[in-house]
Scaffold this motif. Structure first.
Motif, mmCIF file in Angstrom:
data_model
loop_
_atom_site.group_PDB
_atom_site.id
_atom_site.type_symbol
_atom_site.label_atom_id
_atom_site.label_comp_id
_atom_site.label_asym_id
_atom_site.label_seq_id
_atom_site.Cartn_x
_atom_site.Cartn_y
_atom_site.Cartn_z
ATOM 1 N N PRO A 215 0.813 -1.186 0.245
ATOM 2 C CA PRO A 215 -0.215 0.264 0.269
ATOM 3 C C PRO A 215 0.851 0.960 -0.534
ATOM 4 O O PRO A 215 0.196 2.129 -1.065
ATOM 5 C CB PRO A 215 -1.161 0.045 1.169
ATOM 6 C CG PRO A 215 -0.787 -1.426 1.053
ATOM 7 C CD PRO A 215 0.064 -2.089 0.718
ATOM 8 N N ALA A 216 1.711 1.129 0.747
ATOM 9 C CA ALA A 216 3.083 2.847 0.953
ATOM 10 C C ALA A 216 3.257 2.376 -0.506
ATOM 11 O O ALA A 216 3.758 4.005 -0.875
ATOM 12 C CB ALA A 216 3.888 2.398 2.353
ATOM 13 N N ALA B 146 0.487 4.356 -3.146
ATOM 14 C CA ALA B 146 0.003 5.324 -2.217
ATOM 15 C C ALA B 146 1.446 6.535 -2.681
ATOM 16 O O ALA B 146 1.048 7.303 -4.103
ATOM 17 C CB ALA B 146 -0.032 5.944 -0.943
ATOM 18 N N SER B 147 2.853 6.496 -2.519
ATOM 19 C CA SER B 147 3.903 6.874 -3.078
ATOM 20 C C SER B 147 4.172 7.386 -4.590
ATOM 21 O O SER B 147 3.844 8.500 -5.326
ATOM 22 C CB SER B 147 5.010 6.601 -2.487
ATOM 23 O OG SER B 147 5.343 5.775 -3.113
ATOM 24 N N TYR C 293 -5.116 1.018 -3.021
ATOM 25 C CA TYR C 293 -4.340 1.663 -1.412
ATOM 26 C C TYR C 293 -5.165 -0.059 -0.679
ATOM 27 O O TYR C 293 -4.550 -0.230 0.103
ATOM 28 C CB TYR C 293 -4.707 2.702 -1.126
ATOM 29 C CG TYR C 293 -3.740 2.284 -0.158
ATOM 30 C CD1 TYR C 293 -2.571 2.905 0.521
ATOM 31 C CD2 TYR C 293 -4.784 3.005 1.410
ATOM 32 C CE1 TYR C 293 -1.713 3.208 1.749
ATOM 33 C CE2 TYR C 293 -4.144 3.495 2.367
ATOM 34 C CZ TYR C 293 -2.722 3.199 2.584
ATOM 35 O OH TYR C 293 -1.901 3.361 3.994
ATOM 36 N N SER D 108 11.263 8.945 0.040
ATOM 37 C CA SER D 108 10.765 8.288 -1.542
ATOM 38 C C SER D 108 10.605 9.035 -2.187
ATOM 39 O O SER D 108 9.968 10.263 -2.219
ATOM 40 C CB SER D 108 10.098 7.235 -1.464
ATOM 41 O OG SER D 108 8.638 7.782 -1.291
ATOM 42 N N THR E 190 6.883 10.795 -2.375
ATOM 43 C CA THR E 190 6.935 11.257 -1.171
ATOM 44 C C THR E 190 7.141 12.517 -1.261
ATOM 45 O O THR E 190 6.857 13.749 -1.327
ATOM 46 C CB THR E 190 7.084 11.004 0.035
ATOM 47 O OG1 THR E 190 6.441 9.057 0.498
ATOM 48 C CG2 THR E 190 6.829 11.512 1.224
ATOM 49 N N MET F 173 -4.088 8.358 2.857
ATOM 50 C CA MET F 173 -3.160 6.953 2.650
ATOM 51 C C MET F 173 -2.256 6.877 3.471
ATOM 52 O O MET F 173 -0.697 5.839 3.223
ATOM 53 C CB MET F 173 -3.090 6.790 1.512
ATOM 54 C CG MET F 173 -4.185 6.728 0.291
ATOM 55 S SD MET F 173 -3.231 6.679 -1.394
ATOM 56 C CE MET F 173 -3.580 7.907 -1.616
ATOM 57 N N GLY F 174 -2.162 8.011 4.238
ATOM 58 C CA GLY F 174 -0.521 7.342 5.333
ATOM 59 C C GLY F 174 0.199 8.559 4.976
ATOM 60 O O GLY F 174 1.386 7.825 5.516
ATOM 61 N N MET F 175 0.251 9.210 4.277
ATOM 62 C CA MET F 175 1.404 9.775 3.948
ATOM 63 C C MET F 175 1.793 11.365 4.222
ATOM 64 O O MET F 175 0.951 12.178 4.752
ATOM 65 C CB MET F 175 1.150 10.023 1.843
ATOM 66 C CG MET F 175 1.013 9.177 1.119
ATOM 67 S SD MET F 175 0.845 9.532 -0.357
ATOM 68 C CE MET F 175 2.663 9.678 -0.928
#
Length: 373
Positions: A183-184, A187-188, A229, A274, A277, A324-326
């Motif tokens: 998922p991460a 998202a990124s 995601y 990243s 990000t 999405m935890g970004m």
């Protein structure tokens, strides 16, 4: 009166589920080097593609790190020369594909990447080695651009290299290769693709074809990124995201990127964010700032995407990232106020920052960074 524009896209694009297992018929050469990151080699994805290349001699190079260094490029080039590779396949994210682009040149051209990049004086000859780019993330768009981004560890800088020798012969777009993305990363990389699209759209060098492509890509990403995601097995969402990434890549291949990417360089090399990000963390702030010089276009885009205005779009993008935890604040990357002046200076050193439809100087860039500290 409309301004003149040019559009050039020589890459043959193959999009299909499972198409990465059917590449043998497109390869003219006999010796194939597959360049990937260590994960894709260790989990067997690279070997499965290699085994599908019936009748070819296949070698592998998997020592590719994020934000690839010049040393990685030279090591991969040595492997390609030893194999006498007449086809190079870049498999993975932007790092692997960017290395493959330059290695396809260096199979025949002598010397090191340093001879051609970051102060080097040589230029590439006509590329004779076939180049195939196969993305496994839905974000970079590198498979359809003529840009490679490399890190010069000696100088401590990350810089792009642009040449027509980097256009791939084939971009092989297989949604099945993205099914295992965590998922991460979904998202990124997905938000990186959104940055590519919006930067192509508001770019001072924008053009009608890229505008249409960019708008469509952004619509797909906003519709499907959260689905991909939340449910990695949502095959429709996976296919839509890698398609959107490729379309966004075509859009910015004609225009280049802007301030978002310029400021991402120090955030990746110095704060180890990243790439996706490092780009998306400034995205909402740039949407708000670019109302200054692209008010009409951003209003049209906002309406097309279903928002009242650019401010509402910026807020929605920020909320999406948070869902999405970004990170949405530079402090979450370890940036402090005393670091902003340096980040500003490095960002302003990238020529693409002046393609942003807003005043880009020490005062404005510093203020933008401080607003999201």
């Amino acid at each position: 009166m409309e301004k003149a524009f040019h559009y050039y896209m020589p890459v043959k694009i193959l999009f299909d589920y499972g198409v990465s297992q059917k590449m043998a018929s497109y390869i003219a050469g006999e010796n194939v080097l597959i360049i990937s990151d260590p994960f894709l080699y260790q989990n067997g994805v690279a070997q499965r593609i290699g085994e599908s290349l019936i009748g070819k001699t296949v070698g592998y190079f998997s020592d590719i790190e994020p934000n690839p260094s010049c040393e990685s490029v030279d090591a991969a080039a040595a492997a390609a020369r030893a194999l006498k590779a007449d086809c190079v396949i870049g498999l993975g994210g932007g790092s692997s594909m960017d290395v493959a682009k330059i290695v396809a040149c260096l199979t025949r051209d002598e010397g090191s990447i340093y001879d051609y990049y970051s102060g080097g004086t040589k230029t590439f000859s006509e590329r004779k080695t076939m180049l195939i780019c196969v993305p496994t993330t839905a974000g970079t768009g590198s498979e359809v651009t003529n840009v490679g981004v490399f890190t010069n560890k000696k100088a401590g800088i990350k810089m792009p290299l642009v040449t027509d020798r980097f256009w791939a012969d084939y971009a092989v777009i297989d949604p099945e290769l993205t099914y295992s993305l965590p998922p991460a990363v979904t998202a990124s990389t997905g938000m990186d693709a959104f940055c590519h699209a919006i930067e192509a759209y508001w770019n001072k060098e924008s053009q009608p074809m890229c505008d249409m492509l960019a708008m469509g890509a952004m619509q797909l990403i906003l519709r499907f990124i959260k689905r991909a995601y939340d449910d990695p097995n949502d095959l429709e969402a996976r296919g839509a995201m890698i398609k959107a990434s490729m379309i966004a890549g075509v859009a910015f291949s004609q225009t280049r990127t802007t301030g978002i990417h310029a400021l991402s360089f120090p955030l990746t090399t110095e704060y180890h964010a990243s790439h996706g990000t490092a780009c998306s963390i400034t995205l909402p702030a740039f949407i708000r700032l670019c109302r200054e010089g692209a008010a009409e276009k951003l209003q049209a885009l906002s309406a097309y995407l279903g928002y009242a205005d650019a401010g509402a779009l910026a807020s929605a993008v920020e909320a999406l990232m948070e869902s999405m935890g970004m990170p949405t604040r530079l402090g979450q990357l370890g940036v402090r106020e005393e670091n902003l002046e340096h980040i500003t200076k490095v960002g302003l050193g990238a020529a693409i920052i002046q393609l942003t439809p807003a005043v880009m100087n020490e005062q404005t860039v510093y203020a933008l960074l401080k607003s999201i500290l």
